[in-house]
Design a protein around this motif. Structure first.
Motif, PDB file in Angstrom:
ATOM      1  N   THR A 135       0.695  -1.344  -0.191  1.00  0.00           N
ATOM      2  CA  THR A 135       0.079  -0.058  -0.094  1.00  0.00           C
ATOM      3  C   THR A 135       0.971   1.240   0.035  1.00  0.00           C
ATOM      4  OG1 THR A 135      -0.171   0.044   2.316  1.00  0.00           O
ATOM      5  CG2 THR A 135      -1.904  -0.938   1.091  1.00  0.00           C
ATOM      6  N   GLY A 136       2.349   1.027  -0.043  1.00  0.00           N
ATOM      7  CA  GLY A 136       3.063   2.224  -0.102  1.00  0.00           C
ATOM      8  C   GLY A 136       3.157   2.742   1.077  1.00  0.00           C
ATOM      9  N   ARG A 137       2.977   2.219   2.104  1.00  0.00           N
ATOM     10  CA  ARG A 137       3.075   3.056   3.590  1.00  0.00           C
ATOM     11  C   ARG A 137       4.397   2.997   4.287  1.00  0.00           C
ATOM     12  NH1 ARG A 137      -1.717   4.477   5.688  1.00  0.00           N
ATOM     13  NH2 ARG A 137      -3.645   3.920   4.497  1.00  0.00           N
ATOM     14  N   ILE A 138       5.432   1.973   3.780  1.00  0.00           N
ATOM     15  CA  ILE A 138       6.520   1.696   4.092  1.00  0.00           C
ATOM     16  C   ILE A 138       7.467   1.806   3.066  1.00  0.00           C
ATOM     17  CG2 ILE A 138       6.130   0.548   6.467  1.00  0.00           C
ATOM     18  CD1 ILE A 138       6.951  -1.765   4.910  1.00  0.00           C
ATOM     19  N   THR A 139       8.896   1.997   2.980  1.00  0.00           N
ATOM     20  CA  THR A 139       9.903   1.668   2.147  1.00  0.00           C
ATOM     21  C   THR A 139      10.713   0.576   2.848  1.00  0.00           C
ATOM     22  OG1 THR A 139      11.348   3.393   2.788  1.00  0.00           O
ATOM     23  CG2 THR A 139       9.762   3.636   0.838  1.00  0.00           C
ATOM     24  N   ALA A 140      11.221  -0.333   2.095  1.00  0.00           N
ATOM     25  CA  ALA A 140      12.261  -1.417   2.746  1.00  0.00           C
ATOM     26  C   ALA A 140      13.561  -1.186   1.760  1.00  0.00           C
ATOM     27  CB  ALA A 140      11.599  -2.677   2.501  1.00  0.00           C
ATOM     28  N   ARG A 141      14.690  -1.082   2.570  1.00  0.00           N
ATOM     29  CA  ARG A 141      16.065  -1.262   2.208  1.00  0.00           C
ATOM     30  C   ARG A 141      16.929  -1.991   2.834  1.00  0.00           C
ATOM     31  NH1 ARG A 141      17.995   4.625  -0.235  1.00  0.00           N
ATOM     32  NH2 ARG A 141      19.415   3.413  -1.433  1.00  0.00           N
ATOM     33  N   HIS A 142      17.647  -2.757   2.220  1.00  0.00           N
ATOM     34  CA  HIS A 142      18.679  -3.710   2.790  1.00  0.00           C
ATOM     35  C   HIS A 142      19.785  -2.783   2.710  1.00  0.00           C
ATOM     36  CE1 HIS A 142      21.464  -6.744   3.544  1.00  0.00           C
ATOM     37  NE2 HIS A 142      20.591  -7.578   3.364  1.00  0.00           N
ATOM     38  N   PRO A 143      20.888  -2.785   4.017  1.00  0.00           N
ATOM     39  CA  PRO A 143      21.833  -1.879   4.146  1.00  0.00           C
ATOM     40  C   PRO A 143      22.687  -1.603   3.025  1.00  0.00           C
ATOM     41  CG  PRO A 143      20.963  -3.097   6.256  1.00  0.00           C
ATOM     42  CD  PRO A 143      20.515  -3.544   4.921  1.00  0.00           C
ATOM     43  N   ARG A 144      23.250  -3.081   2.479  1.00  0.00           N
ATOM     44  CA  ARG A 144      23.997  -3.231   1.503  1.00  0.00           C
ATOM     45  C   ARG A 144      23.607  -2.366   0.275  1.00  0.00           C
ATOM     46  NH1 ARG A 144      25.001  -9.431   1.368  1.00  0.00           N
ATOM     47  NH2 ARG A 144      22.617  -9.206   1.837  1.00  0.00           N
ATOM     48  N   THR A 145      22.248  -2.299  -0.028  1.00  0.00           N
ATOM     49  CA  THR A 145      21.759  -1.380  -1.127  1.00  0.00           C
ATOM     50  C   THR A 145      21.960  -0.125  -0.974  1.00  0.00           C
ATOM     51  OG1 THR A 145      20.058  -3.142  -1.642  1.00  0.00           O
ATOM     52  CG2 THR A 145      19.837  -1.068  -2.539  1.00  0.00           C
ATOM     53  N   ALA A 146      21.822   0.319   0.392  1.00  0.00           N
ATOM     54  CA  ALA A 146      21.794   1.688   0.796  1.00  0.00           C
ATOM     55  C   ALA A 146      23.276   2.162   0.542  1.00  0.00           C
ATOM     56  CB  ALA A 146      21.349   2.125   2.145  1.00  0.00           C
ATOM     57  N   ALA A 147      24.198   1.468   0.800  1.00  0.00           N
ATOM     58  CA  ALA A 147      25.679   1.589   0.800  1.00  0.00           C
ATOM     59  C   ALA A 147      26.145   1.748  -0.558  1.00  0.00           C
ATOM     60  CB  ALA A 147      26.636   0.464   1.662  1.00  0.00           C
ATOM     61  N   ARG A 148      25.595   0.765  -1.217  1.00  0.00           N
ATOM     62  CA  ARG A 148      26.302   0.818  -2.802  1.00  0.00           C
ATOM     63  C   ARG A 148      25.737   2.158  -3.362  1.00  0.00           C
ATOM     64  NH1 ARG A 148      23.743  -3.928  -4.800  1.00  0.00           N
ATOM     65  NH2 ARG A 148      21.954  -2.828  -5.445  1.00  0.00           N
ATOM     66  N   ASP A 149      24.475   2.642  -3.257  1.00  0.00           N
ATOM     67  CA  ASP A 149      23.937   3.874  -3.374  1.00  0.00           C
ATOM     68  C   ASP A 149      24.871   5.013  -3.397  1.00  0.00           C
ATOM     69  OD1 ASP A 149      21.746   2.331  -4.547  1.00  0.00           O
ATOM     70  OD2 ASP A 149      20.423   2.945  -3.088  1.00  0.00           O
ATOM     71  N   HIS A 150      25.733   5.099  -2.225  1.00  0.00           N
ATOM     72  CA  HIS A 150      26.468   6.146  -1.787  1.00  0.00           C
ATOM     73  C   HIS A 150      27.900   6.032  -2.149  1.00  0.00           C
ATOM     74  CE1 HIS A 150      23.083   8.065   0.401  1.00  0.00           C
ATOM     75  NE2 HIS A 150      23.023   6.769   0.904  1.00  0.00           N
ATOM     76  N   GLN A 151      28.201   5.761  -3.317  1.00  0.00           N
ATOM     77  CA  GLN A 151      29.516   5.481  -3.992  1.00  0.00           C
ATOM     78  C   GLN A 151      30.866   5.436  -2.777  1.00  0.00           C
ATOM     79  OE1 GLN A 151      30.229   4.540  -6.848  1.00  0.00           O
ATOM     80  NE2 GLN A 151      27.987   4.882  -7.561  1.00  0.00           N
ATOM     81  N   LEU A 152      30.953   4.292  -2.310  1.00  0.00           N
ATOM     82  CA  LEU A 152      31.897   4.113  -1.359  1.00  0.00           C
ATOM     83  C   LEU A 152      33.276   4.210  -1.927  1.00  0.00           C
ATOM     84  CD1 LEU A 152      30.344   1.020   0.767  1.00  0.00           C
ATOM     85  CD2 LEU A 152      30.323   3.482   1.260  1.00  0.00           C
ATOM     86  N   PRO A 153      34.229   4.820  -1.128  1.00  0.00           N
ATOM     87  CA  PRO A 153      35.491   4.810  -1.853  1.00  0.00           C
ATOM     88  C   PRO A 153      36.281   3.587  -2.120  1.00  0.00           C
ATOM     89  CG  PRO A 153      35.731   5.221   0.534  1.00  0.00           C
ATOM     90  CD  PRO A 153      34.178   5.098   0.056  1.00  0.00           C
ATOM     91  N   GLY A 154      37.028   3.671  -3.136  1.00  0.00           N
ATOM     92  CA  GLY A 154      37.557   2.393  -3.704  1.00  0.00           C
ATOM     93  C   GLY A 154      38.798   1.888  -2.586  1.00  0.00           C
ATOM     94  N   ALA A 155      39.550   0.853  -2.856  1.00  0.00           N
ATOM     95  CA  ALA A 155      40.404   0.098  -1.925  1.00  0.00           C
ATOM     96  C   ALA A 155      41.734   1.008  -2.057  1.00  0.00           C
ATOM     97  CB  ALA A 155      40.741  -1.185  -2.107  1.00  0.00           C
ATOM     98  N   ASP A 156      41.921   1.547  -3.443  1.00  0.00           N
ATOM     99  CA  ASP A 156      43.244   2.353  -3.504  1.00  0.00           C
ATOM    100  C   ASP A 156      43.092   3.621  -2.613  1.00  0.00           C
ATOM    101  OD1 ASP A 156      44.308   0.508  -5.048  1.00  0.00           O
ATOM    102  OD2 ASP A 156      43.274   1.506  -6.975  1.00  0.00           O
ATOM    103  N   LEU A 157      42.183   4.346  -2.650  1.00  0.00           N
ATOM    104  CA  LEU A 157      41.989   5.508  -1.993  1.00  0.00           C
ATOM    105  C   LEU A 157      42.040   5.100  -0.518  1.00  0.00           C
ATOM    106  CD1 LEU A 157      41.384   8.430  -1.619  1.00  0.00           C
ATOM    107  CD2 LEU A 157      38.859   7.872  -1.772  1.00  0.00           C
ATOM    108  N   LEU A 158      41.388   4.080   0.130  1.00  0.00           N
ATOM    109  CA  LEU A 158      41.504   3.771   1.715  1.00  0.00           C
ATOM    110  C   LEU A 158      42.920   3.363   1.953  1.00  0.00           C
ATOM    111  CD1 LEU A 158      38.119   1.651   1.918  1.00  0.00           C
ATOM    112  CD2 LEU A 158      38.656   3.776   2.435  1.00  0.00           C
ATOM    113  N   LYS A 159      43.663   2.789   1.051  1.00  0.00           N
ATOM    114  CA  LYS A 159      45.189   2.416   1.429  1.00  0.00           C
ATOM    115  C   LYS A 159      45.894   3.646   1.301  1.00  0.00           C
ATOM    116  CE  LYS A 159      49.153  -0.332  -0.006  1.00  0.00           C
ATOM    117  NZ  LYS A 159      49.638   0.230   1.010  1.00  0.00           N
ATOM    118  N   GLU A 160      45.749   4.623   0.471  1.00  0.00           N
ATOM    119  CA  GLU A 160      46.329   6.193   0.433  1.00  0.00           C
ATOM    120  C   GLU A 160      46.010   6.653   2.003  1.00  0.00           C
ATOM    121  OE1 GLU A 160      45.934   8.578  -2.928  1.00  0.00           O
ATOM    122  OE2 GLU A 160      45.543   6.670  -4.139  1.00  0.00           O
TER     123      GLU A 160
END
Length: 120
Positions: A87-112
Motif C-alpha cells: 500500500t506504499g506505507r513503508i519503504t524497505a531497504r537492505h543496508p548493502r543496497t543503501a551503501a552501494r547507492d552512496h559510492q563508497l571509496p575504492g580500496a586504493d583510496l583507503l590504502k592512501e
C-alpha cells in the motif's frame, strides 16, 4: 519436552493478525536486517499491528527489531510488512543496497588514507 507458547505466540492470535496467511508475498524482500521506514501516518481503522509498525518506523528499524518490539515471530512481521509495502506505507531497504547507492571509496583510496595516517 514441549515448550509452552506465550500469549504473543497463541496460534489463534497469529492466524487473526495475518488474516490466515502463512507467508508474505514478498518474503524475500524482508530479510532480518532490511531497514523499514514509514512513508505515511496511520489512518483510522488500520489493524493495530500495522499502526504500531508505522509509528515505530518513523526512523529506520530492521525487521528483527520490529519483530522483537512487537513480540511477534519474524514470519508474521514479514506478512504485516508486506501489507504495508503493497500500500506504499513503508519503504524497505537492505543496508548493502543503501551503501552501494552512496559510492563508497575504492580500496586504493583507503590504502592512501591509511598510509597517510601512518606517516603522521
Amino acid at each position: 519436552m514441549t515448550r509452552r507458547l506465550g500469549p504473543d505466540e497463541d496460534p489463534d492470535r497469529l492466524y487473526t493478525v495475518t488474516g490466515g496467511r502463512s507467508r508474505a508475498v514478498d518474503a524475500e524482500v524482508f530479510d532480518l536486517v532490511t531497514l523499514i521506514v514509514s512513508e505515511s501516518a496511520p489512518t483510522p481503522g488500520m489493524q493495530s499491528e500495522h499502526v504500531r509498525i508505522l509509528r515505530m518506523c518513523e526512523h529506520p528499524l530492521s525487521v528483527v527489531e520490529i519483530s522483537a518490539a512487537l513480540k511477534l515471530p519474524v514470519g508474521v512481521v514479514r506478512i504485516l510488512l508486506s501489507d504495508l509495502l503493497d500500500t506504499g506505507r513503508i519503504t524497505a531497504r537492505h543496508p548493502r543496497t543503501a551503501a552501494r547507492d552512496h559510492q563508497l571509496p575504492g580500496a586504493d583510496l583507503l590504502k592512501e588514507v591509511l598510509d597517510a595516517l601512518h606517516r603522521l
